[in-house]
Design an enzyme around this catalytic site. Structure first.
Site, PDB file in Angstrom:
ATOM      1  N   ASN A   1       0.820  -1.217   0.000  1.00 21.99           N
ATOM      2  CA  ASN A   1       0.000   0.000   0.000  1.00 21.99           C
ATOM      3  C   ASN A   1       0.853   1.267   0.000  1.00 21.99           C
TER       4      ASN A   1
ATOM      5  N   SER B   1      11.264 -11.640  13.773  1.00 14.20           N
ATOM      6  CA  SER B   1      12.338 -10.752  14.213  1.00 14.20           C
ATOM      7  C   SER B   1      13.033 -11.327  15.434  1.00 14.20           C
TER       8      SER B   1
ATOM      9  N   TYR C   1       5.078  -3.907  18.987  1.00 18.48           N
ATOM     10  CA  TYR C   1       5.590  -4.388  17.699  1.00 18.48           C
ATOM     11  C   TYR C   1       6.081  -5.831  17.823  1.00 18.48           C
TER      12      TYR C   1
ATOM     13  N   ARG D   1      18.888   4.123  25.568  1.00 16.69           N
ATOM     14  CA  ARG D   1      17.517   4.128  25.045  1.00 16.69           C
ATOM     15  C   ARG D   1      16.733   3.037  25.779  1.00 16.69           C
TER      16      ARG D   1
ATOM     17  N   ASP E   1      16.687  -1.221  25.384  1.00 13.23           N
ATOM     18  CA  ASP E   1      17.827  -1.796  24.657  1.00 13.23           C
ATOM     19  C   ASP E   1      18.595  -2.802  25.511  1.00 13.23           C
TER      20      ASP E   1
ATOM     21  N   ARG F   1      25.147  -5.614  18.280  1.00 14.99           N
ATOM     22  CA  ARG F   1      24.077  -6.269  17.516  1.00 14.99           C
ATOM     23  C   ARG F   1      24.685  -7.094  16.388  1.00 14.99           C
TER      24      ARG F   1
ATOM     25  N   THR G   1      13.533  -9.767  17.852  1.00 15.82           N
ATOM     26  CA  THR G   1      12.870  -9.133  18.985  1.00 15.82           C
ATOM     27  C   THR G   1      11.880 -10.074  19.681  1.00 15.82           C
TER      28      THR G   1
ATOM     29  N   LYS H   1       4.748  -9.807  16.302  1.00 14.53           N
ATOM     30  CA  LYS H   1       5.541 -10.873  15.655  1.00 14.53           C
ATOM     31  C   LYS H   1       5.349 -12.198  16.406  1.00 14.53           C
TER      32      LYS H   1
ATOM     33  N   ASN I   1       4.928   2.902   3.640  1.00 16.53           N
ATOM     34  CA  ASN I   1       6.306   3.221   4.061  1.00 16.53           C
ATOM     35  C   ASN I   1       7.292   2.989   2.913  1.00 16.53           C
TER      36      ASN I   1
ATOM     37  N   ASP J   1      -3.988  -2.679   0.132  1.00 13.90           N
ATOM     38  CA  ASP J   1      -3.764  -3.117   1.502  1.00 13.90           C
ATOM     39  C   ASP J   1      -3.959  -4.631   1.634  1.00 13.90           C
TER      40      ASP J   1
ATOM     41  N   LEU K   1      20.297   2.498  13.741  1.00 17.34           N
ATOM     42  CA  LEU K   1      21.666   3.006  13.756  1.00 17.34           C
ATOM     43  C   LEU K   1      22.240   3.283  12.361  1.00 17.34           C
TER      44      LEU K   1
HETATM   45  P1  NAD Z   1       9.458  -1.580   5.277  1.00 18.46           P
HETATM   46  O1  NAD Z   1       8.569  -0.672   6.050  1.00 18.46           O
HETATM   47  O2  NAD Z   1      10.493  -0.976   4.409  1.00 18.46           O
HETATM   48  O3  NAD Z   1       8.566  -2.597   4.403  1.00 18.46           O
HETATM   49  C1  NAD Z   1       7.271  -2.979   4.767  1.00 18.46           C
HETATM   50  C2  NAD Z   1       6.378  -2.717   3.570  1.00 18.46           C
HETATM   51  O4  NAD Z   1       5.048  -3.124   3.870  1.00 18.46           O
HETATM   52  C3  NAD Z   1       6.307  -1.248   3.183  1.00 18.46           C
HETATM   53  O5  NAD Z   1       6.556  -1.114   1.796  1.00 18.46           O
HETATM   54  C4  NAD Z   1       4.888  -0.839   3.538  1.00 18.46           C
HETATM   55  O6  NAD Z   1       4.397   0.169   2.663  1.00 18.46           O
HETATM   56  C5  NAD Z   1       4.151  -2.140   3.388  1.00 18.46           C
HETATM   57  N1  NAD Z   1       2.929  -2.281   4.189  1.00 18.46           N
HETATM   58  C6  NAD Z   1       2.747  -2.089   5.515  1.00 18.46           C
HETATM   59  N2  NAD Z   1       1.491  -2.402   5.869  1.00 18.46           N
HETATM   60  C7  NAD Z   1       0.859  -2.839   4.744  1.00 18.46           C
HETATM   61  C8  NAD Z   1      -0.441  -3.316   4.470  1.00 18.46           C
HETATM   62  N3  NAD Z   1      -1.368  -3.434   5.421  1.00 18.46           N
HETATM   63  N4  NAD Z   1      -0.723  -3.666   3.190  1.00 18.46           N
HETATM   64  C9  NAD Z   1       0.179  -3.545   2.209  1.00 18.46           C
HETATM   65  N5  NAD Z   1       1.435  -3.119   2.415  1.00 18.46           N
HETATM   66  C10 NAD Z   1       1.769  -2.750   3.673  1.00 18.46           C
HETATM   67  O7  NAD Z   1      10.125  -2.578   6.345  1.00 18.46           O
HETATM   68  P2  NAD Z   1      11.307  -3.624   6.155  1.00 18.46           P
HETATM   69  O8  NAD Z   1      12.461  -3.157   6.943  1.00 18.46           O
HETATM   70  O9  NAD Z   1      11.475  -3.970   4.730  1.00 18.46           O
HETATM   71  O10 NAD Z   1      10.678  -4.850   6.943  1.00 18.46           O
HETATM   72  C11 NAD Z   1       9.936  -5.878   6.286  1.00 18.46           C
HETATM   73  C12 NAD Z   1       9.395  -6.831   7.327  1.00 18.46           C
HETATM   74  O11 NAD Z   1      10.487  -7.358   8.099  1.00 18.46           O
HETATM   75  C13 NAD Z   1       8.436  -6.201   8.329  1.00 18.46           C
HETATM   76  O12 NAD Z   1       7.426  -7.125   8.627  1.00 18.46           O
HETATM   77  C14 NAD Z   1       9.306  -5.980   9.548  1.00 18.46           C
HETATM   78  O13 NAD Z   1       8.561  -5.976  10.731  1.00 18.46           O
HETATM   79  C15 NAD Z   1      10.253  -7.162   9.482  1.00 18.46           C
HETATM   80  N6  NAD Z   1      11.533  -6.938  10.180  1.00 18.46           N
HETATM   81  C16 NAD Z   1      12.296  -5.853   9.848  1.00 18.46           C
HETATM   82  C17 NAD Z   1      13.491  -5.639  10.534  1.00 18.46           C
HETATM   83  C18 NAD Z   1      14.339  -4.430  10.233  1.00 18.46           C
HETATM   84  O14 NAD Z   1      15.197  -4.089  11.052  1.00 18.46           O
HETATM   85  N7  NAD Z   1      14.196  -3.769   9.075  1.00 18.46           N
HETATM   86  C19 NAD Z   1      13.906  -6.514  11.526  1.00 18.46           C
HETATM   87  C20 NAD Z   1      13.118  -7.624  11.817  1.00 18.46           C
HETATM   88  C21 NAD Z   1      11.923  -7.832  11.129  1.00 18.46           C
HETATM   89  N1  UFG Z   2      21.740   3.150  18.508  1.00 20.32           N
HETATM   90  C1  UFG Z   2      22.417   4.301  18.839  1.00 20.32           C
HETATM   91  N2  UFG Z   2      22.049   5.465  18.241  1.00 20.32           N
HETATM   92  C2  UFG Z   2      21.028   5.549  17.343  1.00 20.32           C
HETATM   93  C3  UFG Z   2      20.333   4.359  17.003  1.00 20.32           C
HETATM   94  C4  UFG Z   2      20.714   3.184  17.616  1.00 20.32           C
HETATM   95  O1  UFG Z   2      23.350   4.269  19.650  1.00 20.32           O
HETATM   96  O2  UFG Z   2      20.725   6.648  16.841  1.00 20.32           O
HETATM   97  C5  UFG Z   2      22.163   1.875  19.108  1.00 20.32           C
HETATM   98  C6  UFG Z   2      21.096   1.166  19.913  1.00 20.32           C
HETATM   99  O3  UFG Z   2      21.120   1.594  21.251  1.00 20.32           O
HETATM  100  C7  UFG Z   2      21.502  -0.305  19.747  1.00 20.32           C
HETATM  101  C8  UFG Z   2      22.116  -0.344  18.349  1.00 20.32           C
HETATM  102  O4  UFG Z   2      22.455   0.994  18.027  1.00 20.32           O
HETATM  103  O5  UFG Z   2      22.505  -0.638  20.672  1.00 20.32           O
HETATM  104  C9  UFG Z   2      21.167  -0.868  17.283  1.00 20.32           C
HETATM  105  O6  UFG Z   2      19.949  -0.131  17.322  1.00 20.32           O
HETATM  106  P1  UFG Z   2      18.877  -0.218  16.139  1.00 20.32           P
HETATM  107  O7  UFG Z   2      17.761   0.719  16.506  1.00 20.32           O
HETATM  108  O8  UFG Z   2      19.536  -0.023  14.837  1.00 20.32           O
HETATM  109  O9  UFG Z   2      18.402  -1.744  16.183  1.00 20.32           O
HETATM  110  P2  UFG Z   2      17.734  -2.584  17.365  1.00 20.32           P
HETATM  111  O10 UFG Z   2      18.634  -3.740  17.635  1.00 20.32           O
HETATM  112  O11 UFG Z   2      17.339  -1.757  18.503  1.00 20.32           O
HETATM  113  O12 UFG Z   2      16.377  -3.087  16.684  1.00 20.32           O
HETATM  114  C10 UFG Z   2      16.290  -3.532  15.327  1.00 20.32           C
HETATM  115  C11 UFG Z   2      14.911  -3.197  14.791  1.00 20.32           C
HETATM  116  C12 UFG Z   2      13.877  -3.998  15.497  1.00 20.32           C
HETATM  117  C13 UFG Z   2      14.208  -5.451  15.403  1.00 20.32           C
HETATM  118  C14 UFG Z   2      15.587  -5.717  15.951  1.00 20.32           C
HETATM  119  C15 UFG Z   2      15.976  -7.158  15.773  1.00 20.32           C
HETATM  120  O13 UFG Z   2      14.627  -1.830  14.961  1.00 20.32           O
HETATM  121  O14 UFG Z   2      12.633  -3.802  14.899  1.00 20.32           O
HETATM  122  O15 UFG Z   2      16.535  -4.896  15.261  1.00 20.32           O
HETATM  123  O16 UFG Z   2      15.788  -7.544  14.463  1.00 20.32           O
HETATM  124  F1  UFG Z   2      13.317  -6.164  16.123  1.00 20.32           F
END
Ligand code: NAD
Ligand code: UFG
Length: 337
Positions: free
Chosen positions: A32, A124, A148, A291, A294, A230, A126, A152, A35, A58, A199
């Site tokens: 959709n 994730s 969030y 933060r 964390d 990480r 997480t 998951k 993002n 969607d 980060l």
């Molecule tokens: P992203 O936001 O770039 O991609 C998600 C996409 O889904 C976007 O293009 C958004 O427009 C679309 N979207 C959201 N809700 C929707 C809906 N209801 N219908 C249709 N489209 C929809 O995020 P990403 O980083 O590519 O992450 C992809 C997946 O991986 C997510 O489920 C996220 O939770 C999971 N994930 C991401 C990370 C990370 O750090 N990036 C870590 C662990 C898990």
């Molecule tokens: N950090 C900073 N400064 C910043 C951003 C992050 O010091 O501006 C630190 C954080 O404290 C952490 C590390 O960088 O120690 C990584 O932080 P991120 O926010 O990049 O990643 P997280 O590990 O907190 O979380 C990410 C995604 C979650 C996902 C998780 C595991 O945001 O959605 O990885 O996949 F669940």
């Protein structure tokens, strides 16, 4: 036969579309654009020289899903669509429960209607409870602390129940660690809206001059240099993991979880320093308070993915920094250029 990729215009989704197309699959995307933007998919087509069939809409919309399944021969689904900002989920939990859960339930129901029972789900790291020891293995205690992460965890449970109820289903729960980096072409990458929470995009936006300095959240963690550690994984390695997971679902039944990580931790300062070394561009930083929520150190044991999926991460932290910078410097405002 095609693979349906929900959320395929997003960061991980767009890279996965490239790898799926290059592995010879036809790809249908539904997104959709909440993002992301359609330009990401044009670039996927430019990189691969292949076309992507795109439905803007969607995943909660069952009528749209039925149209997609009627108009295409979908063999399996990769489900990325969802919201992913931890902080926002604490402030707006219902928005997260509604979008992430309802979209998944709608998708599963329509898949069942069309007899498509192969699914790869974006979970994730997480989902793991905070009191486990590292490295994290798939059988460790689960327990998310924010809405969030709970979406998951709940979806994992739903998918486990689904597979237990009908042995025709096969679901791979992929637990991503910290995806960063970008495709080598510099054409696709992460394009966060507003100020990044994570980060690596923060570092690269400081480097490109959009942000003044990096805030390092705490330097009193129990790690090599006191900053949080990480398991950063190159998004192209992660995308390749989806190709392997799709192959696994096509040949198996049941539900199983897999860590997709490198097995190595890198601290905030190590990542910042690697980025400065690789690019030659300074990234000024200050030490800021911790933060909330964390952990000291999070990294995977990725052996199960290697053993069962025949996948392992290959790219280094240097590759992640180099590729992030190529993308960021070629596209200082992401896809908004
Ligand atoms: P992203 O936001 O770039 O991609 C998600 C996409 O889904 C976007 O293009 C958004 O427009 C679309 N979207 C959201 N809700 C929707 C809906 N209801 N219908 C249709 N489209 C929809 O995020 P990403 O980083 O590519 O992450 C992809 C997946 O991986 C997510 O489920 C996220 O939770 C999971 N994930 C991401 C990370 C990370 O750090 N990036 C870590 C662990 C898990
Ligand atoms: N950090 C900073 N400064 C910043 C951003 C992050 O010091 O501006 C630190 C954080 O404290 C952490 C590390 O960088 O120690 C990584 O932080 P991120 O926010 O990049 O990643 P997280 O590990 O907190 O979380 C990410 C995604 C979650 C996902 C998780 C595991 O945001 O959605 O990885 O996949 F669940």
């Amino acid at each position: 036969m095609s693979i349906l990729v929900t959320g395929g215009a997003g960061f991980i989704g767009s890279h996965t579309c490239v790898e799926m197309l290059e592995a010879g699959y036809d790809v249908v995307v539904v997104d959709n654009l909440y993002n992301s933007c359609a330009e990401a998919l044009h670039r996927v087509e430019k990189i691969t020289g292949k076309s992507v069939k795109f439905y803007e809409g969607d995943v909660c919309d069952r009528a749209l899903l039925r149209t997609i399944f009627s108009e295409n021969e979908i063999e399996a689904v990769i489900h990325f669509a969802g919201y992913k900002a931890v902080g926002e989920s604490v402030k707006k939990p219902m928005m997260y429960y509604e979008n992430n859960l309802i979209s998944t339930i709608a998708l599963i129901n329509v898949m069942e209607e069309y007899g498509v029972r192969k699914l790869v789900f974006s979970s994730s790291a997480t989902v793991y409870a905070g009191d486990n020891t590292v490295p994290l293995t798939e059988d460790m205690k689960l327990g998310a602390i924010n809405p969030y992460g709970k979406t998951k965890l709940f979806i994992e449970e739903i998918l486990r129940d689904l597979c237990a109820s009908n042995s025709d289903w096969c679901v791979a729960l992929l637990r991503y660690f910290n995806p960063i980096g970008a495709h080598k072409s510099g054409l696709i990458g992460e394009s966060p809206k507003g100020i990044p929470n994570n980060l690596m995009p923060y570092i690269s936006q400081v480097a490109v001059g959009k942000l003044e300095k990096l805030n390092v959240f705490g330097n009193d963690y129990e790690t090599r240099d006191g900053t949080g550690s990480r398991d950063y994984i190159h998004v192209v390695d992660l995308a390749k993991g989806h190709v392997k997971a799709i192959e696994w679902t096509l040949g198996n039944t049941g539900c199983d979880a897999f860590n997709l990580g490198t097995g190595k931790g890198t601290t905030v300062l190590e990542l910042r320093n690697a980025f400065v070394d690789v690019t030659g561009i300074d990234v000024p930083y200050v030490i800021a308070p911790r933060r909330a929520g964390d952990l000291d150190e999070v990294y995977a044991l990725p052996d199960k993915a290697k053993r069962v999926l025949n996948w392992q991460a290959e790219l280094t932290i240097q590759d992640m920094c180099e590729d992030t910078w190529r993308w960021q410097s070629n596209n200082p405002s992401g896809y908004d250029e």
